[in-house]
Design an enzyme around this catalytic site. Structure first.
Site, PDB file in Angstrom:
ATOM      1  N   LYS A  48       0.839  -1.203   0.000  1.00 35.21           N
ATOM      2  CA  LYS A  48       0.000   0.000   0.000  1.00 35.21           C
ATOM      3  C   LYS A  48       0.875   1.254   0.000  1.00 35.21           C
ATOM      4  CE  LYS A  48      -3.773  -2.569   2.010  1.00 35.21           C
ATOM      5  NZ  LYS A  48      -4.537  -3.043   3.173  1.00 35.21           N
ATOM      6  N   GLN A  92      -5.062  -1.849   9.188  1.00 34.59           N
ATOM      7  CA  GLN A  92      -4.888  -3.164   8.575  1.00 34.59           C
ATOM      8  C   GLN A  92      -5.528  -4.240   9.451  1.00 34.59           C
ATOM      9  OE1 GLN A  92      -3.603  -3.683   5.501  1.00 34.59           O
ATOM     10  NE2 GLN A  92      -4.044  -5.846   5.698  1.00 34.59           N
ATOM     11  N   ASP A 115     -11.322   2.187   3.179  1.00 35.58           N
ATOM     12  CA  ASP A 115     -11.641   0.766   3.004  1.00 35.58           C
ATOM     13  C   ASP A 115     -13.135   0.567   2.745  1.00 35.58           C
ATOM     14  OD1 ASP A 115      -9.484  -1.067   3.189  1.00 35.58           O
ATOM     15  OD2 ASP A 115      -9.281  -0.682   5.344  1.00 35.58           O
TER      16      ASP A 115
HETATM   17  N1  GUN Z   1      -6.967  -7.235   5.459  1.00 37.41           N
HETATM   18  C1  GUN Z   1      -7.230  -7.981   4.351  1.00 37.41           C
HETATM   19  N2  GUN Z   1      -7.785  -7.219   3.399  1.00 37.41           N
HETATM   20  C2  GUN Z   1      -7.870  -5.970   3.899  1.00 37.41           C
HETATM   21  C3  GUN Z   1      -8.345  -4.736   3.374  1.00 37.41           C
HETATM   22  O1  GUN Z   1      -8.832  -4.632   2.245  1.00 37.41           O
HETATM   23  N3  GUN Z   1      -8.237  -3.665   4.207  1.00 37.41           N
HETATM   24  C4  GUN Z   1      -7.734  -3.758   5.454  1.00 37.41           C
HETATM   25  N4  GUN Z   1      -7.707  -2.657   6.198  1.00 37.41           N
HETATM   26  N5  GUN Z   1      -7.293  -4.881   5.976  1.00 37.41           N
HETATM   27  C5  GUN Z   1      -7.367  -5.986   5.191  1.00 37.41           C
END
Ligand code: GUN
Length: 278
Positions: A48, A92, A115
């Site tokens: 990211k 996350q 998200d």
């Molecule tokens: N863990 C697995 N996929 C995601 C996601 O799309 N966003 C976040 N914040 N955590 C995750």
């Protein structure tokens, strides 16, 4: 069979977005919060951050020890909510067990929830009036578009009912006038259902779960799985070797859905920055 190359599509979208970021008067900024030291989460967070760098988006990383208390995490989120220079906040997941994910997600201001996990954003997706699309399903919609499939009236089957992928995925397909079925571990005659699918989305988390006999010849097959095998290799939920000869289009793992998810996160961050500086 057409290989749906998420890496290439994502690279194209990222280039477009980089040009857009250059034109913005305020540089978008994404805050990424990682609690604990889960190695997979570490990789996702790094990807990211790399995505942000490519686009000229500022990224701030907050790494907190796994013993972090709920109060400490909420305090950080609150500070980021208040910080006018931060446009997107991403915590996350999964969080260490002693932390309450629901409360943490609700603490993020919906305007900064890139998200699209906050109940306000989930509700907006449900009624088709949204600012942010959930990243993984949004990336999948781009890949389906890339396959040249018009979803109107098509049978779409989603395996998996998670809040992150399965449920919002079904909603986005429905908005495109598909007939949508969500399957899960309690579904009877799973194979009979999946064989109806013009578009089959697998988000199960089990290597090689989708076998050739579950797939209708000519189907578009989307593999959301990222499973790490004992030998360290990544593999999806679909038995790629057996299924790819009968699919009309299929995503590889890695290089399919994964890179698209990052591109969609970047898109949401840009949207957030623009909306907060109107
Ligand atoms: N863990 C697995 N996929 C995601 C996601 O799309 N966003 C976040 N914040 N955590 C995750």
């Amino acid at each position: 069979m057409k290989l749906l190359d998420g890496k290439a599509v994502s690279a194209r979208l990222m280039e477009e977005m980089a040009r857009e970021v250059e034109t913005l008067s305020v540089k978008p900024c994404l805050a990424v919060v990682l609690v604990g030291d889960d190695p997979a989460s570490r990789v996702y967070v790094n990807n990211k951050k790399k995505g942000c760098e490519k686009l000229g988006i500022r990224s701030l990383e907050y790494t907190m020890p796994k013993e972090t208390t709920q109060a400490q995490l909420l305090e950080l989120i609150d500070a980021l909510n208040e910080d006018k220079n931060v446009h997107g906040i991403l915590v996350q997941l999964p969080l260490p067990k002693h932390l309450d994910e629901k409360t943490v997600i609700r603490a993020i201001r919906p305007e900064k929830d890139v998200d699209a996990f906050h109940p306000v954003n989930v509700g907006k997706i449900m009624i088709g009036d949204f600012d942010f699309l959930p990243c993984t399903p949004a990336g999948i919609m781009e890949l389906i578009a890339e396959s040249g499939t018009d979803l109107t009236g098509k049978e779409c089957v989603v395996i998996g009912r998670s809040n992150i992928v399965g449920k919002p995925m079904a909603m986005l397909l429905l908005h495109k006038n598909a007939t949508v079925t969500i399957c899960h571990s309690k579904t009877r005659d799973l194979k009979e259902v999946t064989r109806r699918a013009d578009v089959l989305v697998a988000a199960v988390g089990i290597p090689n779960f989708v076998t050739a006999d579950m797939v209708r010849p000519g189907a578009v097959v989307i593999d959301v799985g990222i499973n790490r095998l004992d030998d360290g290799k990544l593999t999806g939920d679909v038995d790629f070797e057996a299924v790819s000869p009968i699919a009309s289009a299929i995503t590889p793992v890695p290089g399919g859905v994964g890179p698209m998810t990052i591109a969609m996160l970047m898109r949401n961050t840009i949207t957030a920055a623009k909306k907060q500086n109107q």
